[in-house]
Write a protein that holds these residues in place. Structure first.
Motif, mmCIF file in Angstrom:
data_model
loop_
_atom_site.group_PDB
_atom_site.id
_atom_site.type_symbol
_atom_site.label_atom_id
_atom_site.label_comp_id
_atom_site.label_asym_id
_atom_site.label_seq_id
_atom_site.Cartn_x
_atom_site.Cartn_y
_atom_site.Cartn_z
ATOM 1 N N THR A 3 -41.438 0.274 26.969
ATOM 2 C CA THR A 3 -40.200 -0.104 26.316
ATOM 3 C C THR A 3 -39.550 -1.213 27.130
ATOM 4 O O THR A 3 -39.375 -1.086 28.324
ATOM 5 C CB THR A 3 -39.253 1.098 26.204
ATOM 6 N N PHE A 7 -37.000 -2.080 22.859
ATOM 7 C CA PHE A 7 -38.021 -2.261 21.841
ATOM 8 C C PHE A 7 -39.369 -1.857 22.423
ATOM 9 O O PHE A 7 -39.632 -2.055 23.592
ATOM 10 C CB PHE A 7 -38.054 -3.711 21.355
ATOM 11 N N ASN A 121 -38.897 -0.228 17.655
ATOM 12 C CA ASN A 121 -38.369 1.129 17.549
ATOM 13 C C ASN A 121 -39.329 2.055 16.793
ATOM 14 O O ASN A 121 -38.918 2.887 15.996
ATOM 15 C CB ASN A 121 -36.982 1.132 16.899
#
Length: 160
Positions: A3, A7, A121
């Motif tokens: 991450t 994102f 996501n």
């Protein structure tokens, strides 16, 4: 899966299965853990540009150790010689092995079969099979986070 800035992205470095994609992906996990994400993306771009260097036929007569050493040497040229020892030791660290395995399993579970494949996501971007420039990403991400150009001065009175 790693991450960055909220994102998710998954490392999958081959259009078809290649023996050395796991080693390349592991190098990315190592660099991602030791530096700012700028270096991770620089190395990722380098791998895409020169991935044919590590295809099966080109490395058929090399041992796994020789391939790892070549990837470490190449990664060091991309991110800087000060990371040589860290890159070498990263390939002996069980954590980078596990991160890379989880990343592979995540991408397989999501149906990733080629690169590049992008997720935001947890959702795959449709028709995002080509790398995007900053403005391309901006047109995708800005609507998801809302318009941040207006100042929210109305809520400041709560802090007074």
């Amino acid at each position: 899966m790693e991450t960055v800035f909220g994102f998710s992205y998954t490392y999958c470095l081959c259009r078809h299965y290649h023996d050395n994609a796991f080693v390349a992906s592991r190098a990315l996990h190592i660099v991602n853990g030791i530096s700012n994400h700028h270096y991770t993306f620089k190395l990722l771009e380098w791998f895409f540009k020169y991935q044919e260097k590590f295809y099966n036929a080109q490395t058929r007569n090399l041992t796994r150790t020789e391939v790892v050493n070549e990837i470490v040497k190449s990664a060091t040229q991309v991110v800087g010689s000060s990371y040589l020892g860290t890159l070498e030791s990263g390939f002996n660290d069980r954590k980078t092995d596990l991160k890379t395995r989880v990343s592979f399993k995540y991408s397989a579970a999501r149906g990733v079969y080629g690169t590049p494949t992008f997720f935001i996501n947890g959702f795959q971007l449709p028709d995002a099979g080509s790398p995007l420039d900053f403005n391309g990403w901006k047109t995708i991400i800005d609507p998801l986070i809302g318009n941040k150009t207006t100042k929210n001065s109305d809520n400041m009175h709560y802090f007074l």
